[in-house]
Design an enzyme around this catalytic site. Structure first.
Site, mmCIF file in Angstrom:
data_model
loop_
_atom_site.group_PDB
_atom_site.id
_atom_site.type_symbol
_atom_site.label_atom_id
_atom_site.label_comp_id
_atom_site.label_asym_id
_atom_site.label_seq_id
_atom_site.Cartn_x
_atom_site.Cartn_y
_atom_site.Cartn_z
ATOM 1 N N SER A 1 35.558 59.646 3.212
ATOM 2 C CA SER A 1 36.677 58.880 1.993
ATOM 3 C C SER A 1 38.398 59.331 3.201
ATOM 4 O O SER A 1 38.422 60.590 3.905
ATOM 5 C CB SER A 1 36.652 59.829 0.148
ATOM 6 O OG SER A 1 37.858 58.725 0.398
ATOM 7 N N ASP B 1 41.502 60.786 2.734
ATOM 8 C CA ASP B 1 42.472 61.307 1.121
ATOM 9 C C ASP B 1 43.383 61.614 1.641
ATOM 10 O O ASP B 1 43.980 62.485 2.187
ATOM 11 C CB ASP B 1 42.035 62.195 0.649
ATOM 12 C CG ASP B 1 40.618 61.510 0.292
ATOM 13 O OD1 ASP B 1 39.939 60.856 -0.348
ATOM 14 O OD2 ASP B 1 39.728 62.680 -0.087
ATOM 15 N N SER C 1 38.763 55.678 -0.261
ATOM 16 C CA SER C 1 40.039 56.073 0.185
ATOM 17 C C SER C 1 40.851 55.960 -0.717
ATOM 18 O O SER C 1 40.436 56.039 -2.094
ATOM 19 C CB SER C 1 40.689 55.986 1.187
ATOM 20 O OG SER C 1 40.037 55.755 2.477
#
Length: 343
Positions: free
Chosen positions: A261, A263, A223
Site C-alpha cells: 500500500s 500511504d 493505496s
C-alpha cells in the site's frame, strides 16, 4: 441510516477541505465501459501557485507508490502547482499537463525562471479501470482544474472513479474540523484496505464484511492519498508533523499501512505565500507555537478518518474492465451492523 460522525471537534460549514478559505477542488470523470478513472485537482488558492507558493510538507507512511514531485517538496517545503490526484499510469501525462500550463502562464519557467515542480499523487485503479489504455491527458487535467470550486462531489468521481477500499467501492472523501481559531481540512483518495480490517466509526465490521464478500484472503495492494489544508500559520517542519497525524486517522479505520500500500500524506498552509521572484520580499510570519499544535493534530486525525468514512459512504457501485464490479458500502451496512455482535 447515516454515516458516523467522527470526534468531538466541530466541522466547518461544508465539512469539506474547502472550509479552509481559498481551497477549491474539481474533478474530471471518465466513465465509459472499461474506462473508469479520472483526475481530481486541489487548488491551494485562486492565484498562480508557481508565482505565489504555499508552505507544505509530505509524510510517507508506506512508500509503495509512484507519485511525482515529493523530493522537491521535502527539500524546499513549498507547493508550486495545484495538487493532482489520478491513476498510477497517468502520473506522467498529468505532470506534463501541469508543466504545459505553468509554461503558458509563466513563459520564462525553465529559462530565466526555475523549472516548475509538478505534484501528482496516484493510486492504482486497475481492477475497475483499463489502466493500460492510458486514457487521461491534458484535457482531463484542465477540465478538473477549471471545475475547481468550494462545493464538489465525493465518492466515485474524478480520481476516485475506479478506486476500491476494503473490497468495496472507494473514492474521494473530504471533511474539516475546527481547532479553536483555525481549521484543518482533509481530502482523501481512498483505495486501500482488506475486507477483514474494516473499522467503521469505531465498530469492527471486518469479520462480517469478509464473510459477506467471501473473497480469498489477499495481500494489501491498495493505496491512500491524504491531503491536509490548514489556515494556521505553520512552517514546513510543523506541516510535516501535521501530515504525520493523518496516519492516526487512517489507522483508526483498520489500516496497518500494508506492504503493498502506498500511504502518503501532505499538509499545506494557506496562511501566507512565498514568492518565486527573488525581487519580492519574503513574508514576516508569526508562526504558531509548537506547544499549541495538539488541537491541530486532533483535527487532522479526526478530519482524515471522517473523510475516509465519507468516501466509502458516498461511493456508488461501479462495473468496469472485464465486468469487474465493486459494491457500495452503503447498501451493505445494515446487514453488516446486524451481523456484528458489538454493534
Amino acid at each position: 441510516m447515516d454515516f458516523p460522525r467522527i470526534g468531538r471537534l466541530p466541522a466547518g460549514p461544508r465539512d469539506l477541505v474547502s472550509d479552509v478559505a481559498g481551497v477549491t477542488v474539481g474533478h474530471a470523470t471518465l466513465a465509459e465501459g472499461a474506462l473508469q478513472t479520472g483526475v481530481t485537482v486541489l487548488r491551494p488558492h485562486a492565484g498562480d501557485p508557481f508565482r505565489d507558493r504555499v508552505p507544505a510538507a509530505a509524510m510517507v507512511l508506506n512508500g509503495f507508490g509512484k507519485s511525482t514531485g515529493l523530493v522537491q517538496v521535502e527539500e524546499l517545503g513549498v507547493l508550486e502547482t495545484p495538487i493532482a490526484l489520478t491513476n498510477t499510469f497517468a502520473v506522467g501525462a498529468i505532470a506534463q499537463a501541469q508543466i504545459r500550463l505553468c509554461v503558458a502562464d509563466n513563459p520564462q519557467s525553465g529559462r530565466a525562471q526555475p523549472t516548475v515542480n509538478p505534484l501528482v499523487f496516484e493510486c492504482n485503479d486497475g481492477f475497475l479501470n483499463d489502466i493500460q489504455a492510458l486514457a487521461l491527458g491534458d484535457a482531463h487535467y484542465r477540465q478538473a482544474l477549471d471545475a475547481a470550486a468550494a462545493d464538489f462531489a465525493l465518492g466515485s468521481v474524478g480520481a476516485g472513479r475506479g478506486m476500491s477500499s476494503f473490497g468495496l467501492k472507494g473514492g474521494i472523501g473530504s471533511a474539516s474540523r475546527r481547532a479553536g481559531a483555525h481549521t484543518v481540512g482533509a481530502l482523501v483518495l481512498s483505495n486501500y484496505g482488506r475486507p477483514e480490517q474494516l473499522v467503521w466509526g469505531g465498530q469492527p465490521l471486518g469479520a462480517a464484511l469478509a464473510a459477506w464478500l467471501a473473497q480469498e484472503p489477499a495481500p494489501e495492494k491498495g493505496s491512500i492519498i491524504m491531503l491536509l489544508a490548514t489556515d494556521a500559520p505553520l512552517d514546513a517542519r510543523q506541516l510535516r508533523r501535521l501530515a504525520l497525524r493523518a496516519g492516526a486517522g487512517l489507522a483508526r479505520t483498520g489500516s496497518v499501512f500494508g506492504h503493498g500500500s502506498g500511504d502518503l500524506a501532505l499538509a499545506f498552509s494557506t496562511a501566507y505565500t512565498l514568492p518565486q521572484d527573488p525581487q519580492r520580499p519574503m513574508p514576516a510570519v508569526a508562526l504558531l507555537h509548537d506547544a499549541l499544535l495538539d488541537p491541530l493534530f486532533q483535527a487532522a486525525a479526526d478530519a482524515t478518518e471522517q473523510a475516509i468514512v465519507k468516501a466509502l459512504w458516498q461511493a456508488e457501485p461501479v462495473t468496469g474492465r472485464d465486468g469487474h464490479a465493486r459494491t457500495a458500502l452503503r447498501a451493505l451496512l445494515p446487514e453488516l451492523l446486524t451481523s456484528n455482535p458489538s454493534a
